[in-house]
Design an enzyme around this catalytic site. Structure first.
Site, PDB file in Angstrom:
ATOM      1  N   GLU A 135      -2.812 -14.292 -17.519  1.00  0.00           N
ATOM      2  CA  GLU A 135      -3.726 -14.972 -16.594  1.00  0.00           C
ATOM      3  C   GLU A 135      -4.246 -16.241 -17.253  1.00  0.00           C
ATOM      4  N   LYS A 191       0.834  -1.217   0.000  1.00  0.00           N
ATOM      5  CA  LYS A 191       0.000   0.000   0.000  1.00  0.00           C
ATOM      6  C   LYS A 191       0.862   1.258   0.000  1.00  0.00           C
ATOM      7  N   GLY A 250      -4.540 -11.800 -10.324  1.00  0.00           N
ATOM      8  CA  GLY A 250      -5.247 -11.821  -9.044  1.00  0.00           C
ATOM      9  C   GLY A 250      -4.955 -10.526  -8.302  1.00  0.00           C
ATOM     10  N   VAL A 251      -5.143 -10.570  -6.987  1.00  0.00           N
ATOM     11  CA  VAL A 251      -5.014  -9.349  -6.191  1.00  0.00           C
ATOM     12  C   VAL A 251      -3.595  -8.769  -6.280  1.00  0.00           C
ATOM     13  N   ILE A 252      -2.587  -9.636  -6.083  1.00  0.00           N
ATOM     14  CA  ILE A 252      -1.206  -9.133  -6.075  1.00  0.00           C
ATOM     15  C   ILE A 252      -0.803  -8.664  -7.470  1.00  0.00           C
ATOM     16  N   ASP A 284      -3.720 -17.326   7.826  1.00  0.00           N
ATOM     17  CA  ASP A 284      -3.507 -17.910   6.495  1.00  0.00           C
ATOM     18  C   ASP A 284      -3.232 -19.404   6.536  1.00  0.00           C
ATOM     19  N   GLY A 312      -0.795 -16.988  -6.359  1.00  0.00           N
ATOM     20  CA  GLY A 312      -1.436 -17.461  -5.139  1.00  0.00           C
ATOM     21  C   GLY A 312      -0.425 -17.748  -4.044  1.00  0.00           C
ATOM     22  N   GLY A 366      -0.472 -13.963 -13.383  1.00  0.00           N
ATOM     23  CA  GLY A 366      -1.578 -13.973 -12.429  1.00  0.00           C
ATOM     24  C   GLY A 366      -2.262 -12.619 -12.350  1.00  0.00           C
ATOM     25  N   HIS A 422     -23.402  15.645   3.110  1.00  0.00           N
ATOM     26  CA  HIS A 422     -23.285  16.097   1.730  1.00  0.00           C
ATOM     27  C   HIS A 422     -22.237  17.204   1.662  1.00  0.00           C
TER      28      HIS A 422
HETATM   29  P1  FAD Z   1       1.674 -14.072   8.314  1.00  0.00           P
HETATM   30  O1  FAD Z   1       1.441 -12.630   8.233  1.00  0.00           O
HETATM   31  O2  FAD Z   1       2.260 -14.769   7.133  1.00  0.00           O
HETATM   32  O3  FAD Z   1       2.579 -14.309   9.587  1.00  0.00           O
HETATM   33  C1  FAD Z   1       3.058 -15.570   9.943  1.00  0.00           C
HETATM   34  C2  FAD Z   1       4.269 -15.374  10.816  1.00  0.00           C
HETATM   35  O4  FAD Z   1       4.629 -16.610  11.378  1.00  0.00           O
HETATM   36  C3  FAD Z   1       5.493 -14.885  10.039  1.00  0.00           C
HETATM   37  O5  FAD Z   1       6.028 -13.769  10.678  1.00  0.00           O
HETATM   38  C4  FAD Z   1       6.448 -16.076  10.089  1.00  0.00           C
HETATM   39  O6  FAD Z   1       7.811 -15.686  10.123  1.00  0.00           O
HETATM   40  C5  FAD Z   1       6.028 -16.722  11.393  1.00  0.00           C
HETATM   41  N1  FAD Z   1       6.350 -18.149  11.473  1.00  0.00           N
HETATM   42  C6  FAD Z   1       6.007 -19.126  10.591  1.00  0.00           C
HETATM   43  N2  FAD Z   1       6.435 -20.322  11.031  1.00  0.00           N
HETATM   44  C7  FAD Z   1       7.062 -20.097  12.214  1.00  0.00           C
HETATM   45  C8  FAD Z   1       7.718 -20.934  13.142  1.00  0.00           C
HETATM   46  N3  FAD Z   1       7.786 -22.252  12.963  1.00  0.00           N
HETATM   47  N4  FAD Z   1       8.255 -20.361  14.230  1.00  0.00           N
HETATM   48  C9  FAD Z   1       8.194 -19.011  14.437  1.00  0.00           C
HETATM   49  N5  FAD Z   1       7.575 -18.174  13.593  1.00  0.00           N
HETATM   50  C10 FAD Z   1       7.016 -18.715  12.506  1.00  0.00           C
HETATM   51  N6  FAD Z   1      -4.276  -8.906   3.244  1.00  0.00           N
HETATM   52  C11 FAD Z   1      -5.195  -7.950   3.470  1.00  0.00           C
HETATM   53  O7  FAD Z   1      -6.138  -8.185   4.241  1.00  0.00           O
HETATM   54  N7  FAD Z   1      -5.091  -6.713   2.888  1.00  0.00           N
HETATM   55  C12 FAD Z   1      -4.094  -6.402   2.044  1.00  0.00           C
HETATM   56  O8  FAD Z   1      -4.029  -5.291   1.536  1.00  0.00           O
HETATM   57  C13 FAD Z   1      -3.114  -7.396   1.777  1.00  0.00           C
HETATM   58  N8  FAD Z   1      -2.086  -7.127   0.954  1.00  0.00           N
HETATM   59  C14 FAD Z   1      -1.132  -8.079   0.734  1.00  0.00           C
HETATM   60  C15 FAD Z   1      -0.094  -7.789  -0.132  1.00  0.00           C
HETATM   61  C16 FAD Z   1       0.875  -8.735  -0.399  1.00  0.00           C
HETATM   62  C17 FAD Z   1       2.001  -8.401  -1.344  1.00  0.00           C
HETATM   63  C18 FAD Z   1       0.816 -10.002   0.256  1.00  0.00           C
HETATM   64  C19 FAD Z   1       1.886 -11.027   0.010  1.00  0.00           C
HETATM   65  C20 FAD Z   1      -0.214 -10.308   1.119  1.00  0.00           C
HETATM   66  C21 FAD Z   1      -1.213  -9.347   1.357  1.00  0.00           C
HETATM   67  N9  FAD Z   1      -2.289  -9.609   2.200  1.00  0.00           N
HETATM   68  C22 FAD Z   1      -3.247  -8.651   2.415  1.00  0.00           C
HETATM   69  C23 FAD Z   1      -2.441 -10.903   2.875  1.00  0.00           C
HETATM   70  C24 FAD Z   1      -1.968 -10.799   4.333  1.00  0.00           C
HETATM   71  O9  FAD Z   1      -0.627 -10.374   4.360  1.00  0.00           O
HETATM   72  C25 FAD Z   1      -2.111 -12.145   5.026  1.00  0.00           C
HETATM   73  O10 FAD Z   1      -3.444 -12.595   4.913  1.00  0.00           O
HETATM   74  C26 FAD Z   1      -1.760 -12.009   6.496  1.00  0.00           C
HETATM   75  O11 FAD Z   1      -0.444 -11.563   6.674  1.00  0.00           O
HETATM   76  C27 FAD Z   1      -1.943 -13.354   7.198  1.00  0.00           C
HETATM   77  O12 FAD Z   1      -1.584 -13.224   8.538  1.00  0.00           O
HETATM   78  P2  FAD Z   1      -1.012 -14.450   9.388  1.00  0.00           P
HETATM   79  O13 FAD Z   1      -0.700 -13.889  10.718  1.00  0.00           O
HETATM   80  O14 FAD Z   1      -1.900 -15.596   9.262  1.00  0.00           O
HETATM   81  O15 FAD Z   1       0.333 -14.869   8.632  1.00  0.00           O
HETATM   82  P1  NAD Z   2      -4.790 -14.816  -6.249  1.00  0.00           P
HETATM   83  O1  NAD Z   2      -5.360 -16.123  -5.937  1.00  0.00           O
HETATM   84  O2  NAD Z   2      -5.544 -13.577  -5.905  1.00  0.00           O
HETATM   85  O3  NAD Z   2      -4.475 -14.702  -7.805  1.00  0.00           O
HETATM   86  C1  NAD Z   2      -3.663 -15.617  -8.482  1.00  0.00           C
HETATM   87  C2  NAD Z   2      -4.043 -15.594  -9.942  1.00  0.00           C
HETATM   88  O4  NAD Z   2      -3.054 -16.316 -10.653  1.00  0.00           O
HETATM   89  C3  NAD Z   2      -5.383 -16.276 -10.228  1.00  0.00           C
HETATM   90  O5  NAD Z   2      -6.172 -15.429 -11.017  1.00  0.00           O
HETATM   91  C4  NAD Z   2      -4.991 -17.551 -10.942  1.00  0.00           C
HETATM   92  O6  NAD Z   2      -5.950 -17.971 -11.881  1.00  0.00           O
HETATM   93  C5  NAD Z   2      -3.707 -17.120 -11.624  1.00  0.00           C
HETATM   94  N1  NAD Z   2      -2.808 -18.233 -11.956  1.00  0.00           N
HETATM   95  C6  NAD Z   2      -2.521 -19.316 -11.197  1.00  0.00           C
HETATM   96  N2  NAD Z   2      -1.623 -20.106 -11.834  1.00  0.00           N
HETATM   97  C7  NAD Z   2      -1.344 -19.498 -13.016  1.00  0.00           C
HETATM   98  C8  NAD Z   2      -0.491 -19.802 -14.103  1.00  0.00           C
HETATM   99  N3  NAD Z   2       0.261 -20.913 -14.099  1.00  0.00           N
HETATM  100  N4  NAD Z   2      -0.434 -18.961 -15.160  1.00  0.00           N
HETATM  101  C9  NAD Z   2      -1.204 -17.827 -15.163  1.00  0.00           C
HETATM  102  N5  NAD Z   2      -2.038 -17.491 -14.151  1.00  0.00           N
HETATM  103  C10 NAD Z   2      -2.097 -18.305 -13.100  1.00  0.00           C
HETATM  104  O7  NAD Z   2      -3.344 -14.826  -5.557  1.00  0.00           O
HETATM  105  P2  NAD Z   2      -2.283 -13.664  -5.353  1.00  0.00           P
HETATM  106  O8  NAD Z   2      -2.604 -12.482  -6.190  1.00  0.00           O
HETATM  107  O9  NAD Z   2      -0.958 -14.318  -5.478  1.00  0.00           O
HETATM  108  O10 NAD Z   2      -2.508 -13.276  -3.851  1.00  0.00           O
HETATM  109  C11 NAD Z   2      -2.365 -14.270  -2.814  1.00  0.00           C
HETATM  110  C12 NAD Z   2      -3.261 -13.964  -1.653  1.00  0.00           C
HETATM  111  O11 NAD Z   2      -2.797 -12.834  -0.946  1.00  0.00           O
HETATM  112  C13 NAD Z   2      -4.673 -13.653  -2.086  1.00  0.00           C
HETATM  113  O12 NAD Z   2      -5.447 -14.817  -1.986  1.00  0.00           O
HETATM  114  C14 NAD Z   2      -5.145 -12.625  -1.138  1.00  0.00           C
HETATM  115  O13 NAD Z   2      -5.958 -13.231  -0.184  1.00  0.00           O
HETATM  116  C15 NAD Z   2      -3.892 -12.090  -0.465  1.00  0.00           C
HETATM  117  N6  NAD Z   2      -3.729 -10.672  -0.843  1.00  0.00           N
HETATM  118  C16 NAD Z   2      -4.722  -9.811  -0.498  1.00  0.00           C
HETATM  119  C17 NAD Z   2      -4.611  -8.488  -0.872  1.00  0.00           C
HETATM  120  C18 NAD Z   2      -5.711  -7.547  -0.504  1.00  0.00           C
HETATM  121  O14 NAD Z   2      -6.526  -7.904   0.335  1.00  0.00           O
HETATM  122  N7  NAD Z   2      -5.778  -6.366  -1.083  1.00  0.00           N
HETATM  123  C19 NAD Z   2      -3.523  -8.034  -1.576  1.00  0.00           C
HETATM  124  C20 NAD Z   2      -2.548  -8.951  -1.929  1.00  0.00           C
HETATM  125  C21 NAD Z   2      -2.659 -10.275  -1.536  1.00  0.00           C
END
Ligand code: FAD
Ligand code: NAD
Length: 482
Positions: free
Chosen positions: A211, A58, A190-192, A322, A281, A188, A454
């Site tokens: 995609e 962000k 998707g969201v990312i 997650d 994903g 992909g 408004h």
């Molecule tokens: P994580 O945030 O992955 O945290 C897990 C933690 O566990 C990590 O710090 C890891 O080091 C630690 N860990 C793992 N195994 C061990 C172990 N054995 N011992 C000690 N520590 C360990 N979600 C949104 O809602 N909004 C968004 O805008 C959004 N944007 C995103 C953008 C990107 C680029 C990405 C990759 C993800 C985004 N997400 C977003 C998804 C979001 O980041 C995850 O859903 C969220 O972080 C999940 O939280 P969590 O605590 O389950 O796992």
């Molecule tokens: P995603 O599931 O949103 O999108 C992955 C896309 O890749 C899908 O459309 C899928 O059909 C496509 N795909 C898969 N295999 C492929 C291939 N071999 N060739 C071409 N396309 C292919 O996953 P992501 O964008 O990687 O994000 C991962 C997760 O992180 C999301 O599920 C989301 O929950 C979380 N996230 C959330 C936010 C947010 O909330 N704003 C932002 C970033 C990430």
């Protein structure tokens, strides 16, 4: 010597740190184990979300949005700024500062709430026992009445495009580019892919998104998805649906390139890029986490199996975020953290999985909650649909930000709101009022009878609710029966 706790939380992402803080607030002696090390080899809390996910992405979306505003949209307001330039390393370093600020904030919250932060990799070796291995190899044993696993997720790799974090990157590498790639490939849509593709497209990359699926954003309401692909394509994202990646070859010159091979409906294709982001994903992370003897069950996708209150098959072990079923979203993870902590304290608690809001932070933002038109149609539920375009909203016009619409869907029999779908500026914040309304089982009429300030973008939500019952004021009747 074994240290004893009421609760040991594994992982300090949004699931883990929130669970740990809430447990401590409820009087449990709580530890949170985290293995994440920063560039200086120091333990950092906050997980994917704070370090390489929600927050840094962000920060770059906001920086690149300001850039495009200055470059393309200020002039409409009479502001001239000359040639607008982007200092990419400065943008990345600002992002890092934001991340540092927030991750040290978690450390402060742990101290304030008396959560013991423990550095190292945790392994569950018994129903009530965790062994932590520090980065120097030393081991420590923790005993816990309850264990909460919040180990998160990691990106999925695909064999045709092995990540090297240089030319072929995952979402983490895509947050670190030090210059704008001239040609950027994204696998992909998707969201990312859409969020990070937007960042670099705004800064001048020629972005191609490959995609595999034929349908764009299949989980999104079709009307909204159609509008989204139109707008994003206009912004320069070349989104190629039905494109399945089959292979890739790194170029040999000094300036590395990557040629991606893929098939689409016309046959075999290839395209060369300067950088490639793989965003196909994420998968749950359970590596070296669970000793087999404990018997924690996983499902076929590798997620830890839990019930609707995040209990595993072992009574003393819970799992959240997650690493368990459901959308991989930070807010879902946090709510599960609170739910488990409160459950341990014998409080009545639950997560409403029917009302998890989703947002894609492109510009305009795409946000939704509840069910979409297609889902409701497939269930045979008759609905009234109200749509209000931002073009007819005074505040959107004043801001020169008029793309998109609010679509509100209400049950035709009861008028209860069943879904809200928005594409528009600040859609995430606009949606939240509908999440609250839906938590209280509001009807479209309830929203219609509510007074909205408004001029405000939120008036579009008000008008969509009025439109669902056929009496929007600022537009012709947009009520539709589905
Ligand atoms: P994580 O945030 O992955 O945290 C897990 C933690 O566990 C990590 O710090 C890891 O080091 C630690 N860990 C793992 N195994 C061990 C172990 N054995 N011992 C000690 N520590 C360990 N979600 C949104 O809602 N909004 C968004 O805008 C959004 N944007 C995103 C953008 C990107 C680029 C990405 C990759 C993800 C985004 N997400 C977003 C998804 C979001 O980041 C995850 O859903 C969220 O972080 C999940 O939280 P969590 O605590 O389950 O796992
Ligand atoms: P995603 O599931 O949103 O999108 C992955 C896309 O890749 C899908 O459309 C899928 O059909 C496509 N795909 C898969 N295999 C492929 C291939 N071999 N060739 C071409 N396309 C292919 O996953 P992501 O964008 O990687 O994000 C991962 C997760 O992180 C999301 O599920 C989301 O929950 C979380 N996230 C959330 C936010 C947010 O909330 N704003 C932002 C970033 C990430």
């Amino acid at each position: 010597m074994t240290k004893e706790y009421d609760v040991v939380v594994i992982g300090s992402g949004p699931a883990g740190y929130v669970a740990a803080i809430r447990c401590a607030q409820l009087g449990f002696n709580t530890a949170c184990v985290e293995k994440w090390l920063n560039k200086d080899n120091k333990t950092v809390y906050g997980g994917t979300c704070l370090n390489i996910g929600c927050i840094p992405s962000k920060a770059l979306l906001d920086s690149s949005h300001k850039f495009i505003e200055a470059q393309k949209h200020f002039s409409a307001h009479g502001i001239s700024v000359g040639k607008v330039a982007m200092d990419v390393p400065a943008m990345i370093s600002r992002k890092d500062t934001v991340v540092d600020q927030l991750t040290s904030g978690i450390k402060g919250l742990f101290t304030a709430n008396k959560v013991a932060g423990i550095a190292g990799t945790a392994k569950v070796v018994g129903n009530n026992k965790v062994v932590v291995t520090d980065s120097d190899g030393s081991k420590e044993e923790l005993a816990a009445k309850h264990i909460i696993i919040a180990a998160g997720s990691v990106p999925i790799d695909i064999p045709p495009t092995p990540i090297d974090q240089d030319t072929i990157v995952d979402s983490t590498g895509a947050l670190e580019f030090q210059e704008v790639p001239k040609r950027l490939g994204v696998i992909g849509a998707g969201v990312i892919g859409l969020e990070l593709g937007s960042v670099w497209a705004r800064l001048g990359s020629k972005v191609t998104v490959l995609e595999a699926l034929d349908d764009f954003l299949p989980v999104v309401d079709r009307q909204i998805a159609k509008e989204a692909i139109k707008i994003l394509s206009k912004q320069g994202l070349n989104i190629k649906m039905g494109s399945r990646v089959t292979g890739s070859k790194l170029g040999k010159g000094t300036k590395k390139t990557i040629t991606v091979e893929y098939t689409d409906r016309d046959g075999e294709q290839k395209e060369t890029f300067d950088k490639l982001i793989v965003a196909v994903g994420r998968r749950p992370f359970t590596e070296s986490l669970l000793d087999e003897s404990v018997g924690v069950e996983l499902d076929e996708g590798g997620f830890i199996k839990v019930d609707d209150q995040c209990a595993t098959n072992i009574p003393s072990i819970f799992a959240i975020g997650d690493v368990v079923r459901g959308p991989m979203l930070a807010h879902k993870a946090m709510e599960e953290g609170v739910m488990v902590a409160e459950r341990l304290a014998d409080k009545k608690t639950q997560v409403n999985y029917d009302l998890v809001p989703s947002v894609i932070y492109t510009h305009p933002e795409i946000a939704w909650v509840g069910q979409n038109e297609e889902e409701l149609k497939s269930k045979g539920i008759e609905c009234n649909i109200g749509v209000f375009p931002f073009l007819a909203n005074g505040r959107a016009l004043a801001a020169n930000d008029t793309e998109g619409m609010v679509k509100l869907i209400a049950d035709a029999k009861t008028d209860r709101i069943l879904g809200c779908h928005i594409i528009g500026a600040s859609a995430a914040d606009l949606l939240q009022q509908m999440v609250i309304a839906m938590e209280f089982s509001a009807s479209a009429e309830d929203i219609g009878l509510t007074m909205f300030s408004h001029p405000a973008l939120s008036e579009a939500v008000h008008e969509a609710a009025l439109a669902a019952n056929g009496h929007a004021i600022h537009i012709g009747n947009r009520k539709r029966r589905s």
